[in-house]
Scaffold this active site. Structure first.
Site, PDB file in Angstrom:
ATOM      1  CB  CYS A  98      -1.009  -0.006   1.138  1.00 39.03           C
ATOM      2  SG  CYS A  98      -0.324   0.261   2.742  1.00 39.03           S
ATOM      3  CG  ASP A 121       1.699   5.112   3.172  1.00 39.64           C
ATOM      4  OD1 ASP A 121       2.181   5.528   2.116  1.00 39.64           O
ATOM      5  OD2 ASP A 121       0.525   5.281   3.527  1.00 39.64           O
ATOM      6  CB  CYS A 181       0.367  10.011   7.796  1.00 42.92           C
ATOM      7  SG  CYS A 181      -0.537  10.080   6.255  1.00 42.92           S
TER       8      CYS A 181
HETATM    9  S1  FES Z   1       1.772   8.157   3.863  1.00 40.73           S
HETATM   10 FE1  FES Z   1       0.236   7.944   2.368  1.00 40.73          FE
HETATM   11  S2  FES Z   1      -1.077   9.543   2.888  1.00 40.73           S
HETATM   12 FE2  FES Z   1       0.492   9.792   4.322  1.00 40.73          FE
END
Ligand code: FES
Ligand SMILES: Cc1ncc(COP(=O)(O)O)c(C=O)c1O
Lengths: 401, 121
Positions: B33, B35, B102
């Site tokens: 995804c 992150d 986040c």
């Molecule tokens: S890391 Fe994807 S929106 Fe903040």
């Protein structure tokens, strides 16, 4: 600091010559074009002149031009209007998985109304296969709607060949040519299209005005009911200044397109070469040759697009990204995922879309500022190098994209 | 869209890197995804003596990572465990609503690192 605008697929500034022809229509020529008196007549003339300009831009009859409030409305009118008119003949629509939301979400809406929709897949270059289209056609197919050029990658679809297939099977064919207009020549007969969408603000005209070309004899019901404007195909007192501006924008595009297109291609290649020479792991998103001269979509692997855009913005460069993090909806670009890009590569995508204001100096500036930005973000990235520790268990539950 | 503090931490992130032979490692998120955050800590006398991060994510993810390292440096493990995503977001003068998750990433990475340290002991 003068900003460098590299987002012309999102919108363009209004050309000074366009503003000039619009101005008298705000208060000097203010009449309602439907009125029979002198005040209405001179405004009516302005609209009809604009209609002729758009018609010669698309190589069609002025009667086949319907002015709307933009690309999205034209797409909606084409799809809903044709389905409404032909619903007794069939209930099947063919489109692609990479359309603009104005087409994609309208098709999804039609599914809720009982229509069936086939979304053609694309390959790694974002290209569809004509074989897939031929195989998708059934005797219930009433509409094919396929975009001319993709707004994110610039990939150009073979519209003329698609049109030939549609014609042979007697299926109505609509193309969303919003991104193609002003960048490649349009000729509705050579393209074999029945309906075609363009939007003024992508070709140096004002926002909130568009055109739907509707071939004489094509069956389409109106969506907005009211007065008899636009030959009963779109009610409402006309957006006169917008329409007049759109006409002028088409005239200018016809005049300047060839030279400008060549110039933008050189700039695009200069940027692509410069970036790949200076930065490792840069991947082109889109077809290598069948692509708009003004569009360069590249992924900088191991970094995320929003943080790239923020850095570019700090240096005055405006671009866009297909990263989920920059989308507001937290969904990565449906175009890049349809092309099979892994999420983390889609995340690192940046779209540079060139236009009239861009110069070689702009490109060289970007080539200069990009490498340290990418290097800094990569140094911060746990995906870059060997820093990922496979022995550490990673929680996946927090992923909300 | 972002507060000045977020932009400040985004432009000049504190404590970027990876501690060698860290006492605790916390890695959250997932490449699919997009992150990922990795936090490494050095623990002395039950206190976080050093902390460093690496993050793949948006501006908010980088800023919250940086902020969380500032917040916990020198804190006792108990104090650090009480730091939540809301604490981090507040310290940054708030985040846009779509970016709140986040800050989860940052708090989760911290808690994962502490847990990892405790498990090792
Ligand atoms: S890391 Fe994807 S929106 Fe903040
Ligand atoms: C391919 C395509 N279709 C439709 C639209 C929508 O046009 P408008 O903004 O005029 O509604 C856009 C603009 O983003 C586009 O790029």
């Amino acid at each position: 600091m003068k900003g460098i605008y590299m987002d012309h697929n999102a919108t363009t500034p209004v050309h000074p010559e366009v503003i000039e022809v619009m101005l008298p229509f705000f208060s000097e020529h203010f009449g309602n074009p439907s009125s029979i008196h002198w005040a209405g007549r001179e405004v009516k003339k302005g609209i009809e002149t604009a209609r002729e300009s758009v018609a010669s831009f698309l190589k069609c009859d002025p009667k086949e031009i319907v002015f709307t409030a933009g690309g999205s409305e034209s797409d909606n009118l084409a799809i809903k209007g044709v389905c409404d008119a032909l619903k007794d003949k069939g209930n099947h629509i063919i489109t692609t998985s990479v359309e603009h939301p104005a087409v994609l979400h309208t098709c999804e809406y039609m599914e809720k109304q009982g229509f069936q929709v086939t979304y053609l897949p694309v390959d790694m270059d974002g290209m569809i296969r004509l074989e897939d289209l031929k195989n998708a056609v059934t005797d219930k197919t009433i509409l094919i709607t396929i975009m001319f050029a993709n707004n994110e990658t610039g990939t150009i679809f073979p519209i003329s060949e698609i049109g030939k297939i549609a014609k042979e099977r007697k299926i109505t064919f609509h193309t969303d040519a919003v991104q193609a207009a002003g960048k490649i020549p349009l000729d509705v007969n050579a393209l074999n299209v029945d309906l075609l969408t363009i939007s003024a603000h992508k070709l140096y005209g004002p926002k909130g005005v568009g055109v739907l070309y509707v071939r004489k004899g094509a069956k389409m019901k109106p969506m907005i009911h009211g007065g008899g404007q636009e030959r009963n195909r779109r009610a409402g007192t006309e957006n006169v200044t917008g329409i007049v501006g759109m006409g002028k924008a088409c005239e200018i595009a016809m005049r300047d397109m060839d030279a400008e297109s060549e110039r933008l291609l050189n700039l695009r290649e200069r940027l692509h070469k410069g970036l790949t020479r200076k930065i490792e792991h840069v991947k082109l998103n889109g077809h290598p040759s069948m692509r708009l001269n003004n569009t360069l979509n590249v992924s900088f692997e191991y970094v995320e697009g929003e943080s790239l855009l923020l850095n570019l913005d700090m240096d005055g460069v405006a671009a866009s990204s297909g990263s989920a993090c920059s989308s507001g909806s937290l969904e990565p670009s449906h175009v890049l995922t349809a092309m099979g890009l892994p999420h983390e590569v889609a995340h690192g995508s940046v779209r540079f879309s060139f236009g009239s204001s861009n110069t070689e100096a702009d490109i060289d500036k970007i080539i200069e500022i990009m490498p340290p930005v990418v290097a800094r973000l990569r140094a911060m990235s746990p995906l870059y190098g060997k820093s990922l520790n496979p022995s550490v268990e990673r929680t996946t539950a927090v992923c909300q994209h | 869209m972002y507060s000045e503090k977020v932009m400040n931490h985004f432009k000049n992130p504190r404590n970027v890197g990876e501690i060698e032979n860290a006492d605790g490692v916390g890695e959250v998120g997932n490449a699919a995804c997009g992150d990922i955050m990795k936090l490494t800590i050095k623990v002395e006398d039950n206190k976080i003596a050093d902390v460093q991060f690496k993050t793949f994510g948006c501006g908010a993810a980088i800023a919250t990572s940086s902020m969380v390292t500032e917040l916990v440096k020198g804190k006792s493990l108990d104090e650090a465990e009480n730091i939540s995503n809301a604490t981090v977001a507040e310290a940054l003068d708030g985040l846009p609503p779509v970016k709140m998750h986040c800050s989860n990433l940052a708090a989760d990475a911290l808690h994962a690192a502490i847990e990892n340290y405790k498990k090792k002991k």
